[in-house]
Write a protein that holds these residues in place. Structure first.
Motif, mmCIF file in Angstrom:
data_model
loop_
_atom_site.group_PDB
_atom_site.id
_atom_site.type_symbol
_atom_site.label_atom_id
_atom_site.label_comp_id
_atom_site.label_asym_id
_atom_site.label_seq_id
_atom_site.Cartn_x
_atom_site.Cartn_y
_atom_site.Cartn_z
ATOM 1 N N ASP A 1 0.851 -1.193 0.000
ATOM 2 C CA ASP A 1 0.000 0.000 0.000
ATOM 3 C C ASP A 1 0.890 1.248 0.000
ATOM 4 O O ASP A 1 1.039 1.935 1.003
ATOM 5 N N LEU A 2 1.480 1.493 -1.149
ATOM 6 C CA LEU A 2 2.510 2.516 -1.245
ATOM 7 C C LEU A 2 2.628 3.007 -2.679
ATOM 8 O O LEU A 2 2.718 2.204 -3.608
ATOM 9 N N GLY A 3 2.614 4.311 -2.883
ATOM 10 C CA GLY A 3 2.941 4.891 -4.173
ATOM 11 C C GLY A 3 1.926 4.647 -5.280
ATOM 12 O O GLY A 3 0.785 4.236 -5.053
ATOM 13 N N ALA A 4 2.375 4.896 -6.509
ATOM 14 C CA ALA A 4 1.502 4.829 -7.680
ATOM 15 C C ALA A 4 1.057 3.409 -8.005
ATOM 16 O O ALA A 4 -0.009 3.223 -8.591
ATOM 17 N N ILE A 5 1.863 2.407 -7.633
ATOM 18 C CA ILE A 5 1.453 1.033 -7.933
ATOM 19 C C ILE A 5 0.167 0.705 -7.189
ATOM 20 O O ILE A 5 -0.804 0.213 -7.778
ATOM 21 N N ALA A 6 0.135 0.997 -5.892
ATOM 22 C CA ALA A 6 -1.078 0.737 -5.105
ATOM 23 C C ALA A 6 -2.249 1.556 -5.645
ATOM 24 O O ALA A 6 -3.376 1.059 -5.761
ATOM 25 N N GLU A 7 -1.986 2.808 -5.998
ATOM 26 C CA GLU A 7 -3.033 3.682 -6.544
ATOM 27 C C GLU A 7 -3.656 3.076 -7.800
ATOM 28 O O GLU A 7 -4.888 3.027 -7.943
ATOM 29 N N ARG A 8 -2.816 2.587 -8.706
ATOM 30 C CA ARG A 8 -3.309 2.032 -9.968
ATOM 31 C C ARG A 8 -4.017 0.689 -9.755
ATOM 32 O O ARG A 8 -5.042 0.414 -10.378
ATOM 33 N N VAL A 9 -3.456 -0.150 -8.887
ATOM 34 C CA VAL A 9 -4.068 -1.451 -8.624
ATOM 35 C C VAL A 9 -5.451 -1.282 -7.997
ATOM 36 O O VAL A 9 -6.405 -1.972 -8.358
ATOM 37 N N LYS A 10 -5.566 -0.325 -7.062
ATOM 38 C CA LYS A 10 -6.865 -0.060 -6.433
ATOM 39 C C LYS A 10 -7.879 0.423 -7.466
ATOM 40 O O LYS A 10 -9.040 0.006 -7.464
ATOM 41 N N ALA A 11 -7.449 1.313 -8.345
ATOM 42 C CA ALA A 11 -8.365 1.901 -9.332
ATOM 43 C C ALA A 11 -8.933 0.841 -10.267
ATOM 44 O O ALA A 11 -10.094 0.924 -10.680
ATOM 45 N N ILE A 12 -8.127 -0.164 -10.593
ATOM 46 C CA ILE A 12 -8.556 -1.206 -11.531
ATOM 47 C C ILE A 12 -9.112 -2.425 -10.793
ATOM 48 O O ILE A 12 -9.857 -3.211 -11.358
ATOM 49 N N ASP A 13 -8.751 -2.551 -9.511
ATOM 50 C CA ASP A 13 -8.985 -3.776 -8.734
ATOM 51 C C ASP A 13 -8.319 -4.943 -9.445
ATOM 52 O O ASP A 13 -8.937 -5.950 -9.781
ATOM 53 N N ALA A 14 -7.008 -4.763 -9.658
ATOM 54 C CA ALA A 14 -6.245 -5.711 -10.477
ATOM 55 C C ALA A 14 -5.339 -6.601 -9.646
ATOM 56 O O ALA A 14 -4.434 -7.242 -10.189
ATOM 57 N N GLY A 15 -5.531 -6.634 -8.326
ATOM 58 C CA GLY A 15 -4.669 -7.466 -7.503
ATOM 59 C C GLY A 15 -4.937 -7.254 -6.029
ATOM 60 O O GLY A 15 -6.009 -6.788 -5.637
ATOM 61 N N TRP A 16 -3.936 -7.581 -5.220
ATOM 62 C CA TRP A 16 -4.070 -7.517 -3.766
ATOM 63 C C TRP A 16 -2.974 -6.627 -3.188
ATOM 64 O O TRP A 16 -1.821 -6.673 -3.628
ATOM 65 N N ILE A 17 -3.345 -5.843 -2.175
ATOM 66 C CA ILE A 17 -2.434 -4.849 -1.610
ATOM 67 C C ILE A 17 -2.179 -5.175 -0.137
ATOM 68 O O ILE A 17 -3.122 -5.341 0.642
ATOM 69 N N PHE A 18 -0.896 -5.254 0.227
ATOM 70 C CA PHE A 18 -0.489 -5.612 1.585
ATOM 71 C C PHE A 18 0.054 -4.397 2.329
ATOM 72 O O PHE A 18 0.636 -3.492 1.716
ATOM 73 N N PRO A 19 -0.082 -4.381 3.662
ATOM 74 C CA PRO A 19 0.602 -3.346 4.450
ATOM 75 C C PRO A 19 2.113 -3.474 4.263
ATOM 76 O O PRO A 19 2.625 -4.594 4.083
ATOM 77 N N ILE A 20 2.817 -2.353 4.317
ATOM 78 C CA ILE A 20 4.251 -2.344 4.038
ATOM 79 C C ILE A 20 5.048 -3.183 5.037
ATOM 80 O O ILE A 20 6.134 -3.660 4.736
ATOM 81 N N HIS A 21 4.518 -3.397 6.238
ATOM 82 C CA HIS A 21 5.251 -4.163 7.256
ATOM 83 C C HIS A 21 4.997 -5.671 7.152
ATOM 84 O O HIS A 21 5.450 -6.449 7.988
ATOM 85 N N SER A 22 4.286 -6.138 6.120
ATOM 86 C CA SER A 22 4.011 -7.572 5.956
ATOM 87 C C SER A 22 5.315 -8.352 5.767
ATOM 88 O O SER A 22 6.286 -7.850 5.201
ATOM 89 N N THR A 23 5.316 -9.589 6.232
ATOM 90 C CA THR A 23 6.497 -10.440 6.085
ATOM 91 C C THR A 23 6.359 -11.324 4.848
ATOM 92 O O THR A 23 5.268 -11.491 4.302
ATOM 93 N N ALA A 24 7.476 -11.916 4.439
ATOM 94 C CA ALA A 24 7.448 -12.862 3.318
ATOM 95 C C ALA A 24 6.557 -14.054 3.652
ATOM 96 O O ALA A 24 5.861 -14.587 2.785
ATOM 97 N N LYS A 25 6.547 -14.461 4.920
ATOM 98 C CA LYS A 25 5.697 -15.570 5.352
ATOM 99 C C LYS A 25 4.221 -15.214 5.171
ATOM 100 O O LYS A 25 3.418 -16.033 4.710
ATOM 101 N N ASP A 26 3.832 -13.950 5.522
ATOM 102 C CA ASP A 26 2.447 -13.496 5.332
ATOM 103 C C ASP A 26 2.048 -13.591 3.858
ATOM 104 O O ASP A 26 0.963 -14.065 3.517
ATOM 105 N N ILE A 27 2.937 -13.127 3.002
ATOM 106 C CA ILE A 27 2.642 -13.089 1.570
ATOM 107 C C ILE A 27 2.568 -14.500 0.995
ATOM 108 O O ILE A 27 1.697 -14.807 0.181
ATOM 109 N N PHE A 28 3.470 -15.387 1.459
ATOM 110 C CA PHE A 28 3.456 -16.760 0.952
ATOM 111 C C PHE A 28 2.153 -17.469 1.347
ATOM 112 O O PHE A 28 1.565 -18.186 0.529
#
Length: 328
Positions: free
Chosen positions: A156-183
């Motif tokens: 949830d940071l910068g233009a990437i999150a902005e564009r993904v939200k606008a299109i609903d083209a993926g999933w957005i994680f808090p910046i403090h997420s771990t690799a284990k959370d994402i996996f």
């Protein structure tokens, strides 16, 4: 103060605009998204054989440094061992250790930009990881992922999150997420590939129908430039080309808006003063000084620039030279 001199300030995303305005609150900034030409996707992708035990492929794209999420590349490779998840890197890792194949990890190396969507399709990539640790201003790698109709995961940071939200083209994680959370989340997507994942792909397909091309972007800029140039002198010229500068000065005199001319006059005085004080050859410093005096004949700095030239290029130079010979 430099930004205030600009007739128009343009950025490629609202997020970038907000970051700048958070510091420089009195500027006026317009947003023009970058365009991108969609490449033709090869039909041979549909001929790839599939089976129920097929690996679930995810990809990192570009130059993966610490700022671009190297820690998450490392972490996901570690998590993916002995799983049905395969991680791909299209590009290069800052840590050379990751520029070679490992268990459940395929390193593809450098690629041509125009080939990337097809490379993603040919390798049956299901998710693209855009793990930048700082706010991007736009992200062409996101555009390339979308052209291949592949959903993304990002922070949830910068233009990437902005564009993904606008299109609903993926999933957005808090910046403090771990690799284990994402996996863990990737495993969830893999087990529900027919559900929310397909909705994201449909959203992307809908977006691609109206995706801005490079030509459309250029036309937006052209309208702004043409309107601005008609009322304001062009400030960009080759400082080493005398003819180019003469043409520029001519245009300045023809338009002759006093306030603009005064600002440009002052900028030129400062620029030429720095040339005179600097290491530029004597002939160039003399030519710059002479051209300024011929152009701005009524300038309050006209004689001042001459005195600067005499001081720094004749008096000071000779004095310093004598001092050097005497004491060193």
């Amino acid at each position: 103060s430099n930004l205030k001199l600009a007739k128009k300030i343009i950025v490629p995303s609202s997020n970038t605009k907000n970051i700048v305005l958070d510091i420089y609150k009195h500027l006026t900034i317009d947003v023009i998204e970058h365009g991108y030409n969609q490449a033709n996707k090869e039909s041979n992708y549909s001929n790839i054989k599939k089976n129920k035990k097929e690996k679930f492929n995810i990809a990192f794209i570009g130059g993966i440094s610490e700022e671009k999420g190297l820690r998450y590349l490392k972490g996901l490779i570690a998590e993916a061992r002995k799983s049905e998840i395969t991680i791909h890197l299209f590009g290069m890792a800052e840590n050379k250790k990751y520029n070679t194949n490992k268990q459940n990890y395929i390193y593809h190396g450098e690629y041509l930009q125009k080939d990337l969507p097809n490379l993603l399709l040919e390798n049956d990539i299901k998710l693209v990881c855009l793990m930048s640790m700082w706010p991007e201003t736009y992200s062409y790698t996101l555009s390339e992922s979308l052209i291949a109709e592949i959903p993304v995961i990002t922070f949830d940071l910068g233009a990437i999150a902005e564009r993904v939200k606008a299109i609903d083209a993926g999933w957005i994680f808090p910046i403090h997420s771990t690799a284990k959370d994402i996996f863990k989340f990737i495993l969830t997507v893999k087990s529900n590939i027919a559900g929310e994942y397909q909705k994201k792909k449909e959203n992307i397909r809908h977006y691609l129908k109206e995706m801005k091309s490079v030509k459309e972007m250029a036309n937006e800029y052209a309208r702004i430039y043409n309107k601005t140039i008609n009322t304001f002198p062009v400030l960009a010229y080759d400082t080493n080309d005398t003819q180019s500068k003469i043409e520029f000065y001519k245009k300045s005199r023809e338009l002759n808006p006093s306030s603009i001319k005064s600002i440009q006059e002052k900028k030129e005085y400062k620029r030429i003063k720095n040339i005179i004080k600097g290491s530029a050859p004597f002939k160039r410093a003399f030519r710059e000084m002479k051209l300024y005096r011929e152009t701005y004949k009524n300038s309050k700095w006209r004689n001042k620039i001459l005195f600067k030239f005499i001081w720094y290029r004749i008096i000071c130079l000779n004095t310093c030279s004598t001092f050097t010979k005497k004491y060193y």
